[in-house]
Design a protein around this motif. Structure first.
Motif, PDB file in Angstrom:
ATOM      1  N   VAL A 180       0.856  -1.179   0.000  1.00  0.00           N
ATOM      2  CA  VAL A 180       0.000   0.000   0.000  1.00  0.00           C
ATOM      3  C   VAL A 180       0.896   1.234   0.000  1.00  0.00           C
ATOM      4  CG1 VAL A 180      -1.825   1.269   1.212  1.00  0.00           C
ATOM      5  CG2 VAL A 180      -1.752  -1.227   1.344  1.00  0.00           C
ATOM      6  N   ILE A 181       0.637   2.128  -0.924  1.00  0.00           N
ATOM      7  CA  ILE A 181       1.306   3.421  -0.961  1.00  0.00           C
ATOM      8  C   ILE A 181       0.325   4.441  -0.403  1.00  0.00           C
ATOM      9  CG2 ILE A 181       2.300   5.226  -2.418  1.00  0.00           C
ATOM     10  CD1 ILE A 181       3.979   2.700  -2.531  1.00  0.00           C
TER      11      ILE A 181
ATOM     12  N   PRO B 162      -2.215  -3.377 -11.036  1.00  0.00           N
ATOM     13  CA  PRO B 162      -2.069  -4.730 -11.592  1.00  0.00           C
ATOM     14  C   PRO B 162      -1.026  -5.585 -10.870  1.00  0.00           C
ATOM     15  CG  PRO B 162      -2.101  -3.107 -13.361  1.00  0.00           C
ATOM     16  CD  PRO B 162      -1.991  -2.351 -12.069  1.00  0.00           C
ATOM     17  N   HIS B 163      -0.177  -4.949 -10.070  1.00  0.00           N
ATOM     18  CA  HIS B 163       0.858  -5.669  -9.321  1.00  0.00           C
ATOM     19  C   HIS B 163       0.443  -5.907  -7.868  1.00  0.00           C
ATOM     20  CE1 HIS B 163       3.593  -5.163 -12.693  1.00  0.00           C
ATOM     21  NE2 HIS B 163       3.175  -3.909 -12.745  1.00  0.00           N
ATOM     22  N   GLY B 164      -0.829  -5.671  -7.564  1.00  0.00           N
ATOM     23  CA  GLY B 164      -1.330  -5.908  -6.215  1.00  0.00           C
ATOM     24  C   GLY B 164      -1.019  -4.800  -5.234  1.00  0.00           C
ATOM     25  N   ILE B 165      -0.645  -3.638  -5.734  1.00  0.00           N
ATOM     26  CA  ILE B 165      -0.289  -2.518  -4.870  1.00  0.00           C
ATOM     27  C   ILE B 165      -1.413  -1.489  -4.896  1.00  0.00           C
ATOM     28  CG2 ILE B 165       1.382  -0.670  -4.448  1.00  0.00           C
ATOM     29  CD1 ILE B 165       3.402  -2.470  -6.031  1.00  0.00           C
ATOM     30  N   ARG B 166      -1.930  -1.178  -3.729  1.00  0.00           N
ATOM     31  CA  ARG B 166      -2.978  -0.167  -3.617  1.00  0.00           C
ATOM     32  C   ARG B 166      -2.342   1.202  -3.393  1.00  0.00           C
ATOM     33  NH1 ARG B 166      -6.083  -0.325   0.629  1.00  0.00           N
ATOM     34  NH2 ARG B 166      -4.851  -1.670   1.970  1.00  0.00           N
ATOM     35  N   VAL B 167      -2.992   2.253  -3.900  1.00  0.00           N
ATOM     36  CA  VAL B 167      -2.493   3.616  -3.763  1.00  0.00           C
ATOM     37  C   VAL B 167      -3.640   4.505  -3.284  1.00  0.00           C
ATOM     38  CG1 VAL B 167      -1.296   5.522  -4.887  1.00  0.00           C
ATOM     39  CG2 VAL B 167      -0.894   3.177  -5.669  1.00  0.00           C
ATOM     40  N   VAL B 168      -3.443   5.150  -2.129  1.00  0.00           N
ATOM     41  CA  VAL B 168      -4.498   5.942  -1.505  1.00  0.00           C
ATOM     42  C   VAL B 168      -3.890   7.238  -0.955  1.00  0.00           C
ATOM     43  CG1 VAL B 168      -6.257   5.991   0.324  1.00  0.00           C
ATOM     44  CG2 VAL B 168      -5.726   3.829  -0.838  1.00  0.00           C
ATOM     45  N   THR B 169      -4.622   8.340  -1.106  1.00  0.00           N
ATOM     46  CA  THR B 169      -4.219   9.617  -0.520  1.00  0.00           C
ATOM     47  C   THR B 169      -5.074   9.887   0.710  1.00  0.00           C
ATOM     48  OG1 THR B 169      -3.708  10.517  -2.706  1.00  0.00           O
ATOM     49  CG2 THR B 169      -3.975  12.097  -0.937  1.00  0.00           C
TER      50      THR B 169
ATOM     51  N   VAL C 240      -6.388   6.307  10.912  1.00  0.00           N
ATOM     52  CA  VAL C 240      -6.926   6.105   9.566  1.00  0.00           C
ATOM     53  C   VAL C 240      -5.858   5.492   8.658  1.00  0.00           C
ATOM     54  CG1 VAL C 240      -7.888   7.238   7.531  1.00  0.00           C
ATOM     55  CG2 VAL C 240      -8.679   7.888   9.803  1.00  0.00           C
ATOM     56  N   ALA C 241      -4.628   5.947   8.771  1.00  0.00           N
ATOM     57  CA  ALA C 241      -3.538   5.382   7.957  1.00  0.00           C
ATOM     58  C   ALA C 241      -3.365   3.897   8.252  1.00  0.00           C
ATOM     59  CB  ALA C 241      -2.239   6.136   8.217  1.00  0.00           C
ATOM     60  N   ALA C 242      -3.420   3.519   9.514  1.00  0.00           N
ATOM     61  CA  ALA C 242      -3.281   2.103   9.878  1.00  0.00           C
ATOM     62  C   ALA C 242      -4.425   1.286   9.279  1.00  0.00           C
ATOM     63  CB  ALA C 242      -3.241   1.952  11.396  1.00  0.00           C
TER      64      ALA C 242
ATOM     65  N   ARG D  29      -8.131  -4.849   6.053  1.00  0.00           N
ATOM     66  CA  ARG D  29      -9.539  -4.498   6.239  1.00  0.00           C
ATOM     67  C   ARG D  29      -9.980  -3.447   5.231  1.00  0.00           C
ATOM     68  NH1 ARG D  29     -11.025  -3.299  12.150  1.00  0.00           N
ATOM     69  NH2 ARG D  29     -13.094  -3.636  11.297  1.00  0.00           N
ATOM     70  N   ALA D  30      -9.030  -2.721   4.655  1.00  0.00           N
ATOM     71  CA  ALA D  30      -9.347  -1.702   3.646  1.00  0.00           C
ATOM     72  C   ALA D  30      -8.924  -2.178   2.261  1.00  0.00           C
ATOM     73  CB  ALA D  30      -8.645  -0.396   3.994  1.00  0.00           C
TER      74      ALA D  30
END
Length: 135
Positions: free
Chosen positions: A22-23, A60-67, A109-111, A117-118
């Protein structure tokens, strides 16, 4: 922007090998703009563009990106910073809840966002601004 780009690129290399990660970006723009923000507002909007592009590249590489968008965290200002009190007042006054996010709020929230879970959250932002940023 350069720091965000370089840090994400370095972390993504390791996450790509694991096909998970996760980024989290902190900041991000919105439709609102205020006088006096100048280049800072431009950088926030650019961060959102970077987040959207990283999401397309890394999902596509299984990495989520959220701000995470907080609208400002008063505790993060040094008390001796010139005008700190006025800045804190303006951050709180801009909210709908009459309070700004704390460092604990941001950490909680970051955790959550970084946890499984997210797992459905990616290519998006999470607004923790107490209503200062209206989506």
């Amino acid at each position: 922007m350069r720091s965000q780009f370089l840090t994400t690129r370095a972390a993504a290399r390791h996450m790509t090998e694991r096909r998970a990660g996760v980024i989290l970006a902190f900041g991000g723009g919105g439709t609102q703009t205020l006088p006096g923000l100048g280049g800072f507002k431009i950088a926030l909007d650019a961060l959102e563009g970077l987040r959207r592009q990283w999401a397309i590249e890394l999902d596509p590489h299984g990495i989520r990106v959220v701000t995470l968008k907080s609208g400002g965290v008063p505790e993060s200002l040094p008390t001796e910073f010139p005008g700190a009190e006025a800045i804190v007042d303006s951050l709180v006054d801009a909210t709908q809840l009459g309070r700004a996010a704390t460092l604990t709020d941001v950490g909680d929230v970051a955790a959550f966002v970084a946890s499984d879970r997210a797992r459905t959250l990616t290519a998006t932002d999470v607004n923790i601004s107490c209503g200062a940023i209206v989506d």
